[in-house]
Structures are given as structure tokens and as C-alpha cells.
Design an enzyme around this catalytic site. Structure first.
Site, PDB file in Angstrom:
ATOM      1  N   TYR A 196       0.859  -1.189   0.000  1.00 62.17           N
ATOM      2  CA  TYR A 196       0.000   0.000   0.000  1.00 62.17           C
ATOM      3  C   TYR A 196       0.894   1.237   0.000  1.00 62.17           C
ATOM      4  CZ  TYR A 196      -4.080  -2.849   1.395  1.00 62.17           C
ATOM      5  OH  TYR A 196      -5.106  -3.757   1.462  1.00 62.17           O
ATOM      6  N   LEU A 236     -18.883  -1.680   1.393  1.00 64.49           N
ATOM      7  CA  LEU A 236     -19.755  -0.703   0.722  1.00 64.49           C
ATOM      8  C   LEU A 236     -19.585  -0.754  -0.790  1.00 64.49           C
ATOM      9  CD1 LEU A 236     -19.534   2.403   3.099  1.00 64.49           C
ATOM     10  CD2 LEU A 236     -21.170   0.512   3.119  1.00 64.49           C
ATOM     11  N   GLY A 243     -18.029   2.053  -2.661  1.00 63.62           N
ATOM     12  CA  GLY A 243     -18.782   3.307  -2.624  1.00 63.62           C
ATOM     13  C   GLY A 243     -20.188   3.213  -3.169  1.00 63.62           C
ATOM     14  N   LEU A 266     -22.540   1.262  -2.274  1.00 65.92           N
ATOM     15  CA  LEU A 266     -23.483   1.074  -1.184  1.00 65.92           C
ATOM     16  C   LEU A 266     -23.412   2.187  -0.141  1.00 65.92           C
ATOM     17  CD1 LEU A 266     -23.177  -2.780  -0.737  1.00 65.92           C
ATOM     18  CD2 LEU A 266     -25.282  -1.534  -1.289  1.00 65.92           C
ATOM     19  N   LEU A 301     -13.361  -2.016 -12.428  1.00 60.53           N
ATOM     20  CA  LEU A 301     -14.501  -2.372 -11.582  1.00 60.53           C
ATOM     21  C   LEU A 301     -15.759  -2.336 -12.459  1.00 60.53           C
ATOM     22  CD1 LEU A 301     -13.690  -0.246  -8.385  1.00 60.53           C
ATOM     23  CD2 LEU A 301     -13.287  -2.699  -8.707  1.00 60.53           C
ATOM     24  N   PRO A 302     -16.115  -3.446 -13.095  1.00 63.08           N
ATOM     25  CA  PRO A 302     -17.224  -3.438 -14.068  1.00 63.08           C
ATOM     26  C   PRO A 302     -18.556  -2.970 -13.501  1.00 63.08           C
ATOM     27  CG  PRO A 302     -15.919  -5.438 -14.292  1.00 63.08           C
ATOM     28  CD  PRO A 302     -15.407  -4.747 -13.056  1.00 63.08           C
TER      29      PRO A 302
END
Length: 343
Positions: free
Chosen positions: A56, A207, A210, A212, A229-230
Site C-alpha cells: 500500500y 460498501l 462506494g 453502497l 470495476l465493471p
């Protein structure tokens, strides 16, 4: 906060954990003061499990956590660290590494960056297709025996890999994406296997990146995340946002937000799946307070059925990652994966 063991022999943990990845996102760095304040807010509230990885921010996240824990925070924190994600100078991911030599070398650098003499949970971020999982777990087990690691975890692996790893050394928990929009761990046997073996689950992506949150707004010109992210692709986004809106009246009836309802749903899965901890990914202190309120929400079995009817598991449009990234997920391969197997 009330705590419970993470797996049969794991540490005592609250129902929420803090995911620190976004604090070191190389595409949109967080304000460092806000990030440190978020870690302090979590610890002060009893959210003791901090999730990080050596890749990260190419080490930045571990350095950040060290600075946040510098004044007496290490004793309150449980550090869950992932290794194995290889990155190039431009930040791109270039492979997965699980060889024993790499495991030990990676931990040496993580301990230095974190400013500690041990990590509480150590796990490979993905299954190395070229290294038997027994070899990787065996190396981490040696680090446990030496006192550098307290517990061993796994990440994004399927039932067969979980069993093979657990046979080498007791596994504390499996980290996997799990939310109202990502229900595969229920269908592919991951949750059932963890429950059978007494292994906890740390659920990230609660979530759905984002979606959710209940407050998603489409950026002008389209969401760049749609490339990997399809579910954010225009062909899928309208369907998925419609599903989110089905949750709004259910949340309003309880006086909570959609995000809090989605978080409470994940936490409630512990009733049928053993210990499930919801990993909150945020870099803002106020989000910690919002999530804490979600941990206080009690959902009955009838509530859970109503939520499941509003957002059926097969109604979400699009896979959770683009095809090249999906191939890296042992958790998505089904039973008897060939990768990482002994010859």
C-alpha cells in the site's frame, strides 16, 4: 466495544476493523493529518484491528501507521499485514510472490517500517500460482515460532486452499470481499469452510467501493474505475444504483443511512457464519463514528430476509473486478484449484 475471538484461536477483536489502504492511495493521496486522526479515532473507539499491506503506497502505509502509533498506540492496536503484491516504480502491480525467502524478507522490512517487533496477523494478499501454499504457510509458521508473527491469515482463497493451509498451521481468519453486492463467499463454500474449521472472516469492500454508500454521484465524463470495476461501467451502473435505492426506505425506517444498513448487514452475518468482522475503508475520522453507529444496529432474521429480498444475490450487474484481475483470485476459481498445488 464488545469483542470476540477472531477464529478459534485468534485475538479478541471488535465487529469493526479499520482498512488503511485508502490512506496511501497513489492515485489520490490522503491528507496525512486526517489519516492519522482517523487511526486515533478508531483506536479511541475500540476499533483495534488495523489492516494494511507492505505494497500500500509501496511502504508508505506502514510508515504512516508507525507515526500514528508512535505515542503509546502500539499496545492498543492489532496489526494485520498483507504481503506478496509486487509493484513497479510506476505503481503498477507486476506479480504475486509467496516463496519462503520472500515471506521472511518482506516481514523484515514491514517490522522496520511499522516500528514494531511483531505483527499480530500476517497473510499473503493473493495465492502465488507458482508456490505451493504449504510452502508459504510453512514460512509464516516459522515466523510464528520465532515470535515475529502472532497469527496467520489468508486472503482471497477458496475452500480447498483454506483446508491445505489450515493443515500446515491453524489459520486465524480469511480476508475476502463480502457485501450485499458481493455474495460469492456464501455460494462458493468459503464461509461454510471457515465456519467448519473455526476460522474467522474479515470482510472488506463492505460498501462495494462506494456504491453502497447511498451517496454515490457519477463523475462528469464517467467513472475511471469502470476500467477495472465493471459494476461502475455505464452498462451496469444504472442497475446497481437502482438496487441501492431499494435499501433507502429500509434504512430510513430505522433512522440510519444506507451505508450504516449495509455495514450492519455484514456484521449480522456472524450469526450464521461464525465471526465476521467488517473492514471499514476510510481516511476520515467522521466515518469512524458513522460506522460505530452501524455496529449498534440489531437486525433480526426477518430484517435480513427483507434486505436480501430487496437486493437478491444474483441481481447485481457486473463482476467485482475486470477479467484479468479476476484470474488472480483463488477465491473465484471454484473447488480443487490447480494453482499453488504441489506437483
Amino acid at each position: 466495544m464488545q469483542t470476540r475471538p477472531l477464529g478459534t484461536g485468534g485475538p479478541q477483536v471488535p465487529p469493526l476493523a479499520l482498512g488503511c489502504a485508502g490512506m496511501s492511495d497513489h492515485t489520490s493521496p490522503a491528507d496525512e493529518a486526517d489519516a492519522i486522526a482517523t487511526i486515533h479515532a478508531a483506536l479511541d473507539a475500540g476499533v483495534t484491528l488495523l489492516d494494511t499491506a507492505d505494497f500500500y503506497g509501496m511502504g508508505h502505509n506502514e510508515d504512516l501507521i508507525r507515526r500514528a502509533l508512535r505515542t503509546g498506540g502500539r499496545e492498543r492496536a492489532l496489526l494485520s499485514v498483507k504481503f506478496g503484491g509486487l509493484r513497479g516504480p510506476d505503481g503498477s502491480f507486476v506479480g504475486i510472490e509467496g516463496r519462503p525467502a520472500h515471506v521472511k524478507n518482506a516481514l523484515a522490512y514491514s517490522l522496520r517500517r511499522l516500528g514494531t517487533d511483531h505483527v499480530d496477523i500476517y497473510r499473503s494478499a493473493r495465492l502465488d500460482p507458482d508456490t505451493p501454499v504449504e510452502d508459504t504457510i510453512g514460512a509464516v509458521s516459522e515466523l510464528v515460532q520465532a515470535g515475529y508473527v502472532r497469527h496467520i491469515g489468508l486472503s482471497e482463497v477458496g475452500p480447498e486452499t483454506i483446508r491445505r493451509a489450515h493443515a500446515v498451521h491453524p489459520i486465524c481468519d480469511v480476508q475476502v470481499e463480502y457485501s450485499l453486492f458481493s455474495r460469492d463467499p456464501e455460494a462458493n463454500g468459503i464461509l461454510a469452510t471457515c465456519r467448519e474449521l473455526g476460522i474467522g472472516v474479515t470482510a472488506y469492500g463492505i460498501l462495494a467501493h462506494g456504491l453502497l454508500s447511498g451517496s454515490y454521484r457519477r463523475p462528469a465524463g464517467g467513472d475511471p474505475r469502470a476500467r477495472w470495476l465493471p459494476r461502475f461501467h455505464p452498462d451496469n451502473l444504472a442497475t446497481n444504483l437502482t438496487l441501492v435505492e431499494r435499501l433507502r426506505p429500509l434504512a430510513d425506517a430505522r433512522g440510519i443511512s444506507v451505508a450504516q444498513l449495509a455495514t450492519a448487514w455484514v456484521i449480522a452475518r456472524s450469526r450464521g457464519c461464525g465471526t465476521v468482522v467488517a473492514v471499514l475503508g476510510t481516511r476520515r475520522p467522521q466515518r469512524v463514528a458513522e460506522a460505530l453507529a452501524a455496529a449498534d444496529v440489531t437486525l433480526s432474521d426477518a430484517d435480513l430476509r427483507t434486505i436480501d429480498e430487496a437486493v437478491p444475490a444474483d441481481a447485481v450487474a457486473g463482476t467485482r473486478y475486470a477479467a484479468p484481475l479476476m484470474t488472480l483470485l483463488d477465491s473465484e476459481r471454484g473447488p480443487n484449484p490447480a494453482v499453488g498445488a504441489r506437483s
